[in-house]
Scaffold this active site. Sequence first.
Site, PDB file in Angstrom:
ATOM      1  N   CYS A  77       3.533  -4.772   6.547  1.00  0.00           N
ATOM      2  CA  CYS A  77       2.917  -4.773   5.221  1.00  0.00           C
ATOM      3  C   CYS A  77       3.977  -4.184   4.686  1.00  0.00           C
ATOM      4  O   CYS A  77       5.264  -3.713   4.748  1.00  0.00           O
ATOM      5  CB  CYS A  77       1.346  -3.658   5.226  1.00  0.00           C
ATOM      6  SG  CYS A  77      -0.244  -4.408   5.644  1.00  0.00           S
ATOM      7  N   HIS A 108       0.746  -1.075   0.015  1.00  0.00           N
ATOM      8  CA  HIS A 108       0.067  -0.058  -0.008  1.00  0.00           C
ATOM      9  C   HIS A 108       0.931   0.906  -0.071  1.00  0.00           C
ATOM     10  O   HIS A 108       1.893   1.233  -0.099  1.00  0.00           O
ATOM     11  CB  HIS A 108      -0.537   0.098   1.244  1.00  0.00           C
ATOM     12  CG  HIS A 108      -0.632  -0.130   2.524  1.00  0.00           C
ATOM     13  ND1 HIS A 108       0.125   1.419   2.944  1.00  0.00           N
ATOM     14  CD2 HIS A 108      -0.172  -1.051   2.934  1.00  0.00           C
ATOM     15  CE1 HIS A 108       0.848   1.078   4.033  1.00  0.00           C
ATOM     16  NE2 HIS A 108       0.554  -0.714   4.617  1.00  0.00           N
TER      17      HIS A 108
END
Length: 337
Positions: free
Chosen positions: A216, A198
């Site tokens: 992440c 992301h």
Amino acid sequence: MNTRVLFALLVVGFLGSAHAVTYSWPEDPNDNVVTEHADDFPFTRTNQDETLLDIARRFSLGQVEIVRLNQDVDRWSVKQDEVVRLPNRRVLPDTPHEGIVLNIAEYRMYYYPPAQAGMPRTVMSFAHGVGRQDWQTPLGLTKVVKKVKDPSWYPPESIRREHAAMGDPLPTVVPPGPHNPLGAYALHLALKGEYRIHGTDVDKIYGIGMQITHGCVRMYPEDIEQLYHSVSVGTPVRIVQQQIKMGWLDNQLYIEAHPDLEGVETTFEQRLDTAMQLIAKANNGVIPELNEAVLIKALTVLDGDPVPIFERLPDMPDFEEEIGLREAAVESTYRLQ
């Protein structure tokens, strides 16, 4: 400073507004070292006082990456006209050349666009942040299962507890916007635990290229936007940890060595053993006569800059076969007459 180096400085400085780099495949399709410039352009000259983080941001590099390349430069104070090293070559990770490959040891992603008939083969490279020592990014093969634009973030209970303990309580949901930690685009991975590739919020943009996330993979805003529009659901994603990489370019064998991640501590002897195994693997099981001084320096400095440690003789033509072809051609010409 000679004319060539000065020209290099000017050219790289001019290209400083570029985002992720798209590398052309080497002329020999079996080679696996890619180069940004035909000649070496490994420097930029700053035109104002700034930090190494500012320069990394301008060239879409990670913080650790630019710091390790400039170990004698104060990361917080780069003076006007000071010369800063930039990367040029990269050894591709030892994986299939398809989909997305994340090498967390170098905080860098490689995306291999699908081949198109009549188009040259390329590979794109992006800087990214990875999971902290206590929130490690998982390794292995996965894939993109969902793409979301302007995602909302629902902080997991574990992260909310962590922030509450630090006196920084989080809401149950963070809506899309400049302070959303997911940024404007997210690629969900087929991994247990809500792992994503992301973007980032404006508050953490200088954390790209560091071991700083909750597992992440975090990217610069323009980079995740480009990747988001390039990949499709189902794209394979390989997450590897290759601290030392080995690759060929123009009959030269290159080594690229990176520092240990947090929580990992390798000795020189361990790195050397790994390097020798990779050298043998790259050279048909044989350890050639290497430039030992360059090899030792690469495994000691760990600046991530690929350097050649061996040069092999190029393949010689089979002269008997070539003579036979020429004789056949002469005979064919004689018969036509």
